[in-house]
Scaffold this motif. Structure first.
Motif, PDB file in Angstrom:
ATOM      1  N   ILE A  50     -29.259 -22.364  15.939  1.00 58.86           N
ATOM      2  CA  ILE A  50     -28.159 -21.352  16.370  1.00 58.86           C
ATOM      3  C   ILE A  50     -27.118 -21.698  15.335  1.00 58.86           C
ATOM      4  O   ILE A  50     -26.260 -20.774  15.055  1.00 58.86           O
ATOM      5  CB  ILE A  50     -27.609 -21.653  17.629  1.00 58.86           C
ATOM      6  CG1 ILE A  50     -28.989 -21.320  18.666  1.00 58.86           C
ATOM      7  CG2 ILE A  50     -26.533 -20.649  17.928  1.00 58.86           C
ATOM      8  CD1 ILE A  50     -29.142 -19.812  18.564  1.00 58.86           C
ATOM      9  N   ALA A  51     -26.682 -22.819  15.049  1.00 57.76           N
ATOM     10  CA  ALA A  51     -25.468 -23.375  14.073  1.00 57.76           C
ATOM     11  C   ALA A  51     -25.811 -22.704  12.776  1.00 57.76           C
ATOM     12  O   ALA A  51     -24.944 -22.116  12.129  1.00 57.76           O
ATOM     13  CB  ALA A  51     -25.545 -24.924  14.078  1.00 57.76           C
ATOM     14  N   PHE A  52     -27.252 -22.938  12.351  1.00 58.29           N
ATOM     15  CA  PHE A  52     -27.272 -22.175  10.955  1.00 58.29           C
ATOM     16  C   PHE A  52     -27.457 -20.796  11.063  1.00 58.29           C
ATOM     17  O   PHE A  52     -27.090 -20.122  10.090  1.00 58.29           O
ATOM     18  CB  PHE A  52     -28.538 -22.619  10.540  1.00 58.29           C
ATOM     19  CG  PHE A  52     -28.602 -24.089   9.750  1.00 58.29           C
ATOM     20  CD1 PHE A  52     -27.868 -24.017   8.493  1.00 58.29           C
ATOM     21  CD2 PHE A  52     -29.044 -25.112  10.205  1.00 58.29           C
ATOM     22  CE1 PHE A  52     -27.619 -25.205   7.820  1.00 58.29           C
ATOM     23  CE2 PHE A  52     -29.094 -26.283   9.538  1.00 58.29           C
ATOM     24  CZ  PHE A  52     -28.391 -26.623   8.371  1.00 58.29           C
ATOM     25  N   SER A  53     -27.776 -20.332  12.127  1.00 59.50           N
ATOM     26  CA  SER A  53     -27.620 -18.693  12.156  1.00 59.50           C
ATOM     27  C   SER A  53     -26.213 -18.288  12.038  1.00 59.50           C
ATOM     28  O   SER A  53     -25.884 -17.015  11.909  1.00 59.50           O
ATOM     29  CB  SER A  53     -28.320 -18.322  13.436  1.00 59.50           C
ATOM     30  OG  SER A  53     -27.530 -18.318  14.504  1.00 59.50           O
ATOM     31  N   LYS A  54     -25.242 -19.157  12.507  1.00 54.06           N
ATOM     32  CA  LYS A  54     -23.945 -18.713  12.343  1.00 54.06           C
ATOM     33  C   LYS A  54     -23.432 -19.107  10.960  1.00 54.06           C
ATOM     34  O   LYS A  54     -22.850 -17.946  10.348  1.00 54.06           O
ATOM     35  CB  LYS A  54     -22.847 -19.016  13.315  1.00 54.06           C
ATOM     36  CG  LYS A  54     -21.529 -18.610  13.151  1.00 54.06           C
ATOM     37  CD  LYS A  54     -20.711 -18.939  14.296  1.00 54.06           C
ATOM     38  CE  LYS A  54     -19.345 -18.654  14.332  1.00 54.06           C
ATOM     39  NZ  LYS A  54     -18.238 -19.185  15.138  1.00 54.06           N
ATOM     40  N   PHE A  55     -23.551 -20.303  10.635  1.00 53.82           N
ATOM     41  CA  PHE A  55     -22.951 -20.701   9.318  1.00 53.82           C
ATOM     42  C   PHE A  55     -23.745 -20.638   8.088  1.00 53.82           C
ATOM     43  O   PHE A  55     -23.347 -20.601   6.790  1.00 53.82           O
ATOM     44  CB  PHE A  55     -22.389 -22.156   9.551  1.00 53.82           C
ATOM     45  CG  PHE A  55     -21.216 -22.386  10.620  1.00 53.82           C
ATOM     46  CD1 PHE A  55     -19.979 -21.748  10.521  1.00 53.82           C
ATOM     47  CD2 PHE A  55     -21.657 -22.783  11.781  1.00 53.82           C
ATOM     48  CE1 PHE A  55     -19.292 -22.268  11.225  1.00 53.82           C
ATOM     49  CE2 PHE A  55     -20.663 -23.119  12.694  1.00 53.82           C
ATOM     50  CZ  PHE A  55     -19.367 -22.622  12.588  1.00 53.82           C
ATOM     51  N   ALA A  74     -34.941 -19.897  18.064  1.00 51.84           N
ATOM     52  CA  ALA A  74     -34.538 -20.538  19.421  1.00 51.84           C
ATOM     53  C   ALA A  74     -35.215 -19.984  20.465  1.00 51.84           C
ATOM     54  O   ALA A  74     -35.614 -20.762  21.487  1.00 51.84           O
ATOM     55  CB  ALA A  74     -32.995 -20.387  19.379  1.00 51.84           C
ATOM     56  N   ASN A 119     -32.685 -26.536  18.831  1.00 51.73           N
ATOM     57  CA  ASN A 119     -32.238 -25.084  19.155  1.00 51.73           C
ATOM     58  C   ASN A 119     -30.706 -25.215  18.663  1.00 51.73           C
ATOM     59  O   ASN A 119     -30.279 -24.063  18.076  1.00 51.73           O
ATOM     60  CB  ASN A 119     -32.022 -24.929  20.598  1.00 51.73           C
ATOM     61  CG  ASN A 119     -33.341 -24.154  20.947  1.00 51.73           C
ATOM     62  OD1 ASN A 119     -33.980 -23.815  19.953  1.00 51.73           O
ATOM     63  ND2 ASN A 119     -33.497 -23.890  22.147  1.00 51.73           N
ATOM     64  N   ILE A 120     -29.882 -26.299  19.128  1.00 50.39           N
ATOM     65  CA  ILE A 120     -28.393 -26.133  18.492  1.00 50.39           C
ATOM     66  C   ILE A 120     -28.496 -26.096  16.915  1.00 50.39           C
ATOM     67  O   ILE A 120     -27.653 -25.247  16.433  1.00 50.39           O
ATOM     68  CB  ILE A 120     -27.834 -27.544  18.725  1.00 50.39           C
ATOM     69  CG1 ILE A 120     -27.618 -27.596  20.464  1.00 50.39           C
ATOM     70  CG2 ILE A 120     -26.510 -27.673  18.288  1.00 50.39           C
ATOM     71  CD1 ILE A 120     -27.018 -29.053  20.939  1.00 50.39           C
ATOM     72  N   ASN A 121     -29.308 -26.851  16.276  1.00 48.83           N
ATOM     73  CA  ASN A 121     -29.680 -26.441  14.659  1.00 48.83           C
ATOM     74  C   ASN A 121     -29.819 -25.189  14.234  1.00 48.83           C
ATOM     75  O   ASN A 121     -29.119 -24.507  13.473  1.00 48.83           O
ATOM     76  CB  ASN A 121     -30.613 -27.363  14.035  1.00 48.83           C
ATOM     77  CG  ASN A 121     -29.732 -28.769  13.705  1.00 48.83           C
ATOM     78  OD1 ASN A 121     -28.869 -29.095  14.233  1.00 48.83           O
ATOM     79  ND2 ASN A 121     -30.618 -29.659  13.206  1.00 48.83           N
ATOM     80  N   ASN A 140     -28.320 -15.455  10.538  1.00 47.55           N
ATOM     81  CA  ASN A 140     -27.991 -14.080  11.398  1.00 47.55           C
ATOM     82  C   ASN A 140     -28.752 -14.117  12.609  1.00 47.55           C
ATOM     83  O   ASN A 140     -29.205 -15.309  13.130  1.00 47.55           O
ATOM     84  CB  ASN A 140     -27.985 -13.033  10.525  1.00 47.55           C
ATOM     85  CG  ASN A 140     -26.691 -12.819   9.674  1.00 47.55           C
ATOM     86  OD1 ASN A 140     -25.732 -13.353   9.861  1.00 47.55           O
ATOM     87  ND2 ASN A 140     -27.044 -12.025   8.640  1.00 47.55           N
ATOM     88  N   ILE A 141     -29.593 -13.190  12.891  1.00 48.60           N
ATOM     89  CA  ILE A 141     -30.057 -13.040  14.069  1.00 48.60           C
ATOM     90  C   ILE A 141     -31.495 -13.833  14.163  1.00 48.60           C
ATOM     91  O   ILE A 141     -31.818 -14.111  15.111  1.00 48.60           O
ATOM     92  CB  ILE A 141     -30.284 -11.682  14.654  1.00 48.60           C
ATOM     93  CG1 ILE A 141     -30.089 -11.478  16.009  1.00 48.60           C
ATOM     94  CG2 ILE A 141     -31.422 -11.087  13.829  1.00 48.60           C
ATOM     95  CD1 ILE A 141     -28.881 -11.314  16.544  1.00 48.60           C
ATOM     96  N   GLU A 142     -32.047 -13.916  12.936  1.00 54.41           N
ATOM     97  CA  GLU A 142     -33.276 -14.643  12.801  1.00 54.41           C
ATOM     98  C   GLU A 142     -33.178 -16.110  13.631  1.00 54.41           C
ATOM     99  O   GLU A 142     -34.312 -16.448  14.327  1.00 54.41           O
ATOM    100  CB  GLU A 142     -33.879 -14.780  11.506  1.00 54.41           C
ATOM    101  CG  GLU A 142     -33.672 -13.385  10.851  1.00 54.41           C
ATOM    102  CD  GLU A 142     -34.816 -12.965  10.170  1.00 54.41           C
ATOM    103  OE1 GLU A 142     -35.650 -13.638   9.820  1.00 54.41           O
ATOM    104  OE2 GLU A 142     -34.895 -11.504   9.974  1.00 54.41           O
ATOM    105  N   HIS A 155     -31.573 -16.965  16.033  1.00 59.24           N
ATOM    106  CA  HIS A 155     -31.732 -16.656  17.600  1.00 59.24           C
ATOM    107  C   HIS A 155     -32.983 -16.498  18.103  1.00 59.24           C
ATOM    108  O   HIS A 155     -33.420 -17.092  19.057  1.00 59.24           O
ATOM    109  CB  HIS A 155     -30.939 -15.492  17.995  1.00 59.24           C
ATOM    110  CG  HIS A 155     -29.498 -15.571  17.698  1.00 59.24           C
ATOM    111  ND1 HIS A 155     -28.346 -14.895  18.239  1.00 59.24           N
ATOM    112  CD2 HIS A 155     -28.638 -16.452  16.855  1.00 59.24           C
ATOM    113  CE1 HIS A 155     -27.031 -15.189  17.882  1.00 59.24           C
ATOM    114  NE2 HIS A 155     -27.212 -16.111  16.968  1.00 59.24           N
TER     115      HIS A 155
END
Lengths: 167, 102
Positions: free
Chosen positions: B48-53, B64, B44-46, B57-59, B61
Motif C-alpha cells: 500500500i505504501a508503494f501504491s501511494k508513494f 494487497a 501488505n503495508i509495503n 496506484n491502484i494495482e 491495492h
C-alpha cells in the motif's frame, strides 16, 4: 507537527507495541487479543495511505475472520495457558539467537529500505478507491480473481474435510 | 519532517522482524501462525505504501487484497490441520510432532 503526523505515529505505535506483546507475552490468550490491536493499527495505516477499501477488508477479513478462527483454535487446543518457549539453557540460547536474528533482520531491512533508490512516482489523487478496484477486478485481473475464488472454495472444502471429527 | 515512504517502510520492516521472532521462538503451532500473520501484514503495508508513494496506484491495492485472500485460506487450512494434530496427539508442539498420525 501537524495532525497527520500525530495520527501516523499513534497508529505506528499501536502496531509495533501490540506486535511486541504478541511475540513476547507468556500467555497465548494475551497474544491473540493483542493481535487484534495490531490488525486495527495496520488498518489505520492503510486508511492513512488512501486505501479505504483495503482497510475495511483488513478489518472484516482479519479481525472478523482470521482472528476469530485463531481464538477458537487457542481455546480448543490449549489446556494450560503457560509458557510455550523452551526452558533451560538451550531455551535461553535459542531465545538469544532468535533475538539477534530479529535485530539483524530489522536493521538490514531498514537500511535497505532507506538507502534504496525507489522510483517514486506521483500517485493519482485517489478518493473512493472501491470503484477503480471493482473495475480492475472485472477487467484486467479477472483471471486472478477467478483463481482466488476457486482457491478459496478448495481451501474451505479441504479445511472442512480435514477438520471434521472422524466417525 | 513530513511522513513519507520511509516511515511506512520502517514500520513494516520492524513488524516483519517481530513476526520472524515469533515464528522462531514459539513452540505452539498457533503462535507460529500468529507470527506468520504479522509477516503477511508487513508485506501488505509495503504494497500500500508503494501504491501511494511509488506511483503503483491502484494495482498495489489489488496485490494487497490478494494477499489478504491467501491469508484467509491459509489460516483456515492451517487451523484445520492443527485441530487434527491435536485430536491425534493431545498437544500442538511443533518441536515434537513430525507426523500427522502415530
Amino acid at each position: 507537527m501537524d495532525l497527520f503526523e500525530i495520527i501516523f505515529y499513534f497508529f505506528a505505535a499501536i502496531v509495533l507495541v501490540s506486535a511486541l506483546v504478541v511475540v513476547l507475552s507468556k500467555n497465548i490468550m494475551y497474544s491473540a487479543f493483542s493481535l487484534l490491536f495490531t490488525f486495527f493499527g495496520v488498518a489505520g495505516l492503510f486508511v492513512l495511505l488512501n486505501a479505504d477499501f483495503v482497510g475495511i477488508t483488513q478489518i472484516m477479513v482479519y479481525v472478523g475472520g482470521i482472528l476469530v478462527l485463531i481464538i477458537f483454535g487457542v481455546m480448543i487446543t490449549t489446556k494450560v495457558t503457560g509458557v510455550d518457549i523452551k526452558e533451560g539453557i538451550s531455551g535461553k540460547l535459542q531465545y538469544a539467537g532468535a533475538g539477534i536474528i530479529t535485530l539483524l533482520t530489522a536493521i538490514f531491512l531498514s537500511l535497505m529500505f532507506i538507502n534504496g533508490k525507489w522510483i517514486t512516482g506521483s500517485s493519482t489523487d485517489v478518493h473512493a478507491t472501491i470503484h477503480q478496484i471493482g473495475t480492475l477486478l472485472m477487467t484486467k485481473y479477472i483471471l486472478a480473481f477467478e483463481a482466488a475464488a476457486i482457491l478459496l472454495l478448495i481451501a474451505f472444502i479441504g479445511a472442512a474435510l480435514i477438520g471434521r471429527r472422524k466417525a | 519532517m513530513a511522513i513519507g515512504l520511509n516511515h511506512y517502510l520502517i514500520v513494516s520492516a520492524i513488524l516483519f522482524a517481530l513476526g520472524i521472532f515469533g515464528i522462531i521462538t514459539r513452540k505452539n503451532a498457533i503462535m507460529v501462525l500468529m507470527g506468520l500473520e504479522l509477516v503477511l501484514n508487513s508485506a501488505n503495508i509495503n504494497f500500500i505504501a508503494f501504491s501511494k508513494f511509488g506511483g503503483l496506484n491502484i494495482e498495489g491495492h489489488l496485490a494487497a487484497i490478494f494477499v489478504i485472500i491467501l491469508a484467509a485460506a491459509e489460516a483456515a487450512v492451517a487451523l484445520a490441520i492443527i485441530l487434527n494434530i491435536y485430536q491425534n496427539w493431545r498437544n500442538i508442539n511443533v518441536d515434537e510432532i513430525a507426523k500427522m498420525k502415530e
